[in-house]
Design an enzyme around this catalytic site. Structure first.
Site, short mmCIF file in Angstrom:
data_model
loop_
_atom_site.label_atom_id
_atom_site.label_comp_id
_atom_site.label_asym_id
_atom_site.label_seq_id
_atom_site.Cartn_x
_atom_site.Cartn_y
_atom_site.Cartn_z
N SER A 60 0.82 -1.22 0.00
CA SER A 60 0.00 0.00 0.00
C SER A 60 0.86 1.27 0.00
O SER A 60 1.59 1.53 -0.94
CB SER A 60 -0.96 -0.06 1.20
OG SER A 60 -1.96 0.91 1.10
N LYS B 165 -0.09 -4.33 -3.48
CA LYS B 165 -1.28 -3.51 -3.27
C LYS B 165 -0.85 -2.04 -3.30
O LYS B 165 -0.95 -1.32 -2.32
CB LYS B 165 -1.93 -3.83 -1.91
CG LYS B 165 -3.21 -3.04 -1.66
CD LYS B 165 -3.67 -3.22 -0.22
CE LYS B 165 -4.83 -2.30 0.11
NZ LYS B 165 -4.45 -0.88 0.17
N GLN C 27 -7.42 2.76 -0.60
CA GLN C 27 -8.88 2.82 -0.54
C GLN C 27 -9.29 3.83 0.52
O GLN C 27 -8.54 4.13 1.42
CB GLN C 27 -9.48 1.45 -0.24
CG GLN C 27 -9.35 0.98 1.21
CD GLN C 27 -7.95 0.50 1.51
OE1 GLN C 27 -7.16 0.23 0.64
NE2 GLN C 27 -7.65 0.42 2.80
#
Length: 211
Positions: free
Chosen positions: A181, A206, A210
């Protein structure tokens, strides 16, 4: 499965360890549940104490945890000297809301020691706040550098560094299979916009955020 237990946290005080498998929370089965489902259940809890049932080395145990506010220490730093050169090191364990406030003083201290290069260690850093990564990246890049982009409704919008100066020293970023992330966003931006060297293993995969 518990991946990491932060020092001096309620979980650490209760004796939980990385690798423990959570099977129940306050008596409710967590078998087959996702991490998000467990977190959602924990966030609903308004009590000062919670019980967690877990399996360790084939044995099932239950512990009581006192709920507390936890101030995460997510940054560590040091200086190495090699061949008359000073190498700064900053380890970042997570991109928490307070990580930037720990990262900037650590970087300032290393720069005052006149480091020749910098290692940023993002191994086992699962990510966190994109805003934290953005502020940290802005310490290294001036405003001419895009650091990430967001695609929405078929349109892509670039977001640029908020910094005023691009650093000159060499940067190495350490990553592994658990860097995810915001860690991947940070590593990619430093590689593409700063010319940093990435060392380690293939990251988690990833590189998105989000909300």
């Amino acid at each position: 499965v518990i991946y990491r237990v932060f020092d001096k946290s309620p979980a650490a005080k209760a004796g939980l360890k990385a690798g423990d498998i959570i099977t129940a929370y306050n008596g409710k089965s967590m078998k087959g549940k996702t991490t998000s489902e467990f977190v959602s259940e924990a966030q609903k809890n308004q009590k000062q104490k919670s019980t967690i049932t877990y399996i360790r080395e084939g044995q099932e145990k239950t512990v009581t945890i006192n709920m507390e506010n936890v101030n995460l220490k997510s940054v560590s730093s040091k200086t190495f000297e090699e061949n008359d050169k000073k190498v700064g090191y900053i380890g970042v364990s997570i991109f928490a809301n307070n990580t930037y406030n720990q990262f900037k003083p650590a970087l300032d201290k290393l720069e005052k020691e006149k480091i020749n290069s910098l290692i940023i260690d993002l191994r086992s850093n699962s990510g966190g706040y994109l805003s934290t990564a953005e502020k940290m990246l802005s310490l290294f890049l001036d405003s001419s550098h895009p650091i990430y982009q967001i695609q929405k409704d078929g349109k892509s919008t670039k977001y640029y560094s908020l910094g005023t100066k691009t650093k000159k020293y060499k940067i190495i970023v350490l990553v592994d299979e658990n860097s995810a992330s915001a860690s991947e966003v940070t590593a990619s931006a430093l590689k593409e916009q700063y010319g940093a060297t990435i060392i380690g293993r293939k990251t988690y995969g990833k590189g998105t955020v989000q909300e």
